[in-house]
Design a protein around this motif. Structure first.
Motif, mmCIF file in Angstrom:
data_model
loop_
_atom_site.group_PDB
_atom_site.id
_atom_site.type_symbol
_atom_site.label_atom_id
_atom_site.label_comp_id
_atom_site.label_asym_id
_atom_site.label_seq_id
_atom_site.Cartn_x
_atom_site.Cartn_y
_atom_site.Cartn_z
ATOM 1 N N GLU A 90 7.455 14.761 3.561
ATOM 2 C CA GLU A 90 8.005 13.488 4.009
ATOM 3 C C GLU A 90 7.019 12.787 4.938
ATOM 4 O O GLU A 90 6.382 13.431 5.768
ATOM 5 N N GLN A 91 6.918 11.479 4.797
ATOM 6 C CA GLN A 91 6.145 10.651 5.717
ATOM 7 C C GLN A 91 7.063 9.550 6.216
ATOM 8 O O GLN A 91 7.772 8.928 5.429
ATOM 9 N N THR A 92 7.050 9.314 7.522
ATOM 10 C CA THR A 92 7.907 8.300 8.115
ATOM 11 C C THR A 92 7.070 7.367 8.975
ATOM 12 O O THR A 92 6.229 7.827 9.757
ATOM 13 N N TYR A 93 7.327 6.084 8.822
ATOM 14 C CA TYR A 93 6.625 5.054 9.575
ATOM 15 C C TYR A 93 7.652 4.150 10.244
ATOM 16 O O TYR A 93 8.618 3.739 9.604
ATOM 17 N N LYS A 94 7.442 3.862 11.517
ATOM 18 C CA LYS A 94 8.345 2.993 12.263
ATOM 19 C C LYS A 94 7.624 1.685 12.570
ATOM 20 O O LYS A 94 6.506 1.691 13.093
ATOM 21 N N VAL A 95 8.299 0.593 12.244
ATOM 22 C CA VAL A 95 7.732 -0.739 12.457
ATOM 23 C C VAL A 95 8.708 -1.516 13.346
ATOM 24 O O VAL A 95 9.880 -1.671 12.970
ATOM 25 N N PRO A 96 8.255 -2.008 14.496
ATOM 26 C CA PRO A 96 9.156 -2.794 15.340
ATOM 27 C C PRO A 96 9.694 -4.009 14.583
ATOM 28 O O PRO A 96 8.938 -4.721 13.914
ATOM 29 N N ALA A 97 11.003 -4.231 14.681
ATOM 30 C CA ALA A 97 11.630 -5.353 13.970
ATOM 31 C C ALA A 97 11.040 -6.682 14.417
ATOM 32 O O ALA A 97 10.983 -7.634 13.632
ATOM 33 N N MET A 98 10.573 -6.753 15.652
ATOM 34 C CA MET A 98 9.991 -8.000 16.154
ATOM 35 C C MET A 98 8.684 -8.347 15.439
ATOM 36 O O MET A 98 8.267 -9.497 15.447
ATOM 37 N N VAL A 133 8.262 -8.086 12.241
ATOM 38 C CA VAL A 133 8.583 -8.418 10.855
ATOM 39 C C VAL A 133 9.376 -9.722 10.823
ATOM 40 O O VAL A 133 10.433 -9.821 11.442
ATOM 41 N N LEU A 134 8.844 -10.714 10.117
ATOM 42 C CA LEU A 134 9.544 -11.994 10.017
ATOM 43 C C LEU A 134 10.756 -11.883 9.100
ATOM 44 O O LEU A 134 11.832 -12.377 9.414
ATOM 45 N N GLU A 135 10.552 -11.246 7.938
ATOM 46 C CA GLU A 135 11.622 -11.064 6.959
ATOM 47 C C GLU A 135 11.515 -9.657 6.380
ATOM 48 O O GLU A 135 10.412 -9.120 6.250
ATOM 49 N N GLU A 136 12.646 -9.096 5.988
ATOM 50 C CA GLU A 136 12.635 -7.736 5.412
ATOM 51 C C GLU A 136 11.706 -7.646 4.216
ATOM 52 O O GLU A 136 11.054 -6.627 4.012
ATOM 53 N N LYS A 137 11.634 -8.697 3.422
ATOM 54 C CA LYS A 137 10.786 -8.651 2.222
ATOM 55 C C LYS A 137 9.312 -8.483 2.566
ATOM 56 O O LYS A 137 8.528 -8.045 1.737
ATOM 57 N N ASP A 138 8.918 -8.806 3.808
ATOM 58 C CA ASP A 138 7.533 -8.598 4.225
ATOM 59 C C ASP A 138 7.160 -7.114 4.198
ATOM 60 O O ASP A 138 5.996 -6.765 4.058
ATOM 61 N N LEU A 139 8.156 -6.257 4.321
ATOM 62 C CA LEU A 139 7.907 -4.815 4.289
ATOM 63 C C LEU A 139 7.563 -4.323 2.887
ATOM 64 O O LEU A 139 7.070 -3.210 2.729
ATOM 65 N N ASP A 140 7.806 -5.145 1.877
ATOM 66 C CA ASP A 140 7.460 -4.763 0.501
ATOM 67 C C ASP A 140 5.974 -4.467 0.356
ATOM 68 O O ASP A 140 5.579 -3.652 -0.474
ATOM 69 N N THR A 141 5.138 -5.120 1.163
ATOM 70 C CA THR A 141 3.695 -4.876 1.071
ATOM 71 C C THR A 141 3.343 -3.444 1.458
ATOM 72 O O THR A 141 2.305 -2.932 1.039
ATOM 73 N N LEU A 142 4.221 -2.791 2.255
ATOM 74 C CA LEU A 142 3.972 -1.394 2.628
ATOM 75 C C LEU A 142 4.399 -0.434 1.524
ATOM 76 O O LEU A 142 4.096 0.748 1.581
ATOM 77 N N MET A 143 5.117 -0.943 0.538
ATOM 78 C CA MET A 143 5.609 -0.097 -0.552
ATOM 79 C C MET A 143 4.769 -0.252 -1.812
ATOM 80 O O MET A 143 5.141 0.216 -2.877
ATOM 81 N N GLU A 144 3.638 -0.910 -1.670
ATOM 82 C CA GLU A 144 2.735 -1.098 -2.814
ATOM 83 C C GLU A 144 1.324 -1.319 -2.285
ATOM 84 O O GLU A 144 1.090 -1.308 -1.087
ATOM 85 N N GLY A 145 0.386 -1.522 -3.155
ATOM 86 C CA GLY A 145 -0.987 -1.829 -2.762
ATOM 87 C C GLY A 145 -1.698 -0.695 -2.063
ATOM 88 O O GLY A 145 -1.403 0.489 -2.267
ATOM 89 N N ASP A 146 -2.658 -1.065 -1.219
ATOM 90 C CA ASP A 146 -3.518 -0.089 -0.550
ATOM 91 C C ASP A 146 -2.736 0.895 0.312
ATOM 92 O O ASP A 146 -3.033 2.087 0.318
ATOM 93 N N PHE A 147 -1.760 0.401 1.063
ATOM 94 C CA PHE A 147 -0.992 1.290 1.933
ATOM 95 C C PHE A 147 -0.290 2.357 1.108
ATOM 96 O O PHE A 147 -0.323 3.542 1.445
ATOM 97 N N TYR A 148 0.334 1.957 0.013
ATOM 98 C CA TYR A 148 1.044 2.914 -0.844
ATOM 99 C C TYR A 148 0.063 3.932 -1.444
ATOM 100 O O TYR A 148 0.372 5.118 -1.527
ATOM 101 N N GLN A 149 -1.115 3.487 -1.826
ATOM 102 C CA GLN A 149 -2.123 4.411 -2.361
ATOM 103 C C GLN A 149 -2.534 5.438 -1.314
ATOM 104 O O GLN A 149 -2.751 6.607 -1.627
ATOM 105 N N GLU A 150 -2.627 5.009 -0.052
ATOM 106 C CA GLU A 150 -2.959 5.939 1.028
ATOM 107 C C GLU A 150 -1.823 6.936 1.258
ATOM 108 O O GLU A 150 -2.075 8.108 1.567
ATOM 109 N N VAL A 151 -0.583 6.478 1.114
ATOM 110 C CA VAL A 151 0.570 7.374 1.240
ATOM 111 C C VAL A 151 0.488 8.465 0.169
ATOM 112 O O VAL A 151 0.666 9.649 0.462
ATOM 113 N N LYS A 152 0.218 8.071 -1.072
ATOM 114 C CA LYS A 152 0.090 9.052 -2.159
ATOM 115 C C LYS A 152 -1.035 10.041 -1.879
ATOM 116 O O LYS A 152 -0.869 11.254 -2.068
ATOM 117 N N LYS A 153 -2.162 9.545 -1.426
ATOM 118 C CA LYS A 153 -3.301 10.416 -1.114
ATOM 119 C C LYS A 153 -2.940 11.384 0.007
ATOM 120 O O LYS A 153 -3.264 12.572 -0.049
#
Length: 79
Positions: free
Chosen positions: A33-41, A43-63
């Motif tokens: 398990e990997q857990t990341y905490k992001v202060p709500a302040m 984040v402008l909108e919840e959908k902005d967190l989608d970038t953490l579920m794909e792209g480079d960050f997601y590839q680093e999570v897999k690695k």
């Protein structure tokens, strides 16, 4: 703790929670398990967190899961 959403991608379960003015992003693969905490302040909108579920960050999570799995195997091979 409020569950915002849950999904699965490439065998990794992704859960997004909101709690104590933070978004908690949890990735689970098997017994790891990997857990990341992001202060709500931050984040402008919840959908902005989608970038953490794909792209480079997601590839680093897999690695990192691969590295974690290998570390655990190395540590427990003499059990």
């Amino acid at each position: 703790m409020r569950v915002v959403r849950e999904s699965s991608k490439e065998g990794i379960r992704i859960s997004l929670f909101e709690w104590n003015n933070k978004f908690i992003l949890k990735f689970e693969a098997g017994n790891l398990e990997q857990t990341y905490k992001v202060p709500a302040m931050d984040v402008l909108e919840e959908k902005d967190l989608d970038t953490l579920m794909e792209g480079d960050f997601y590839q680093e999570v897999k690695k990192r899961f691969d590295e974690m799995h290998q570390s655990l195997q190395n540590a427990t091979k003499n059990f």
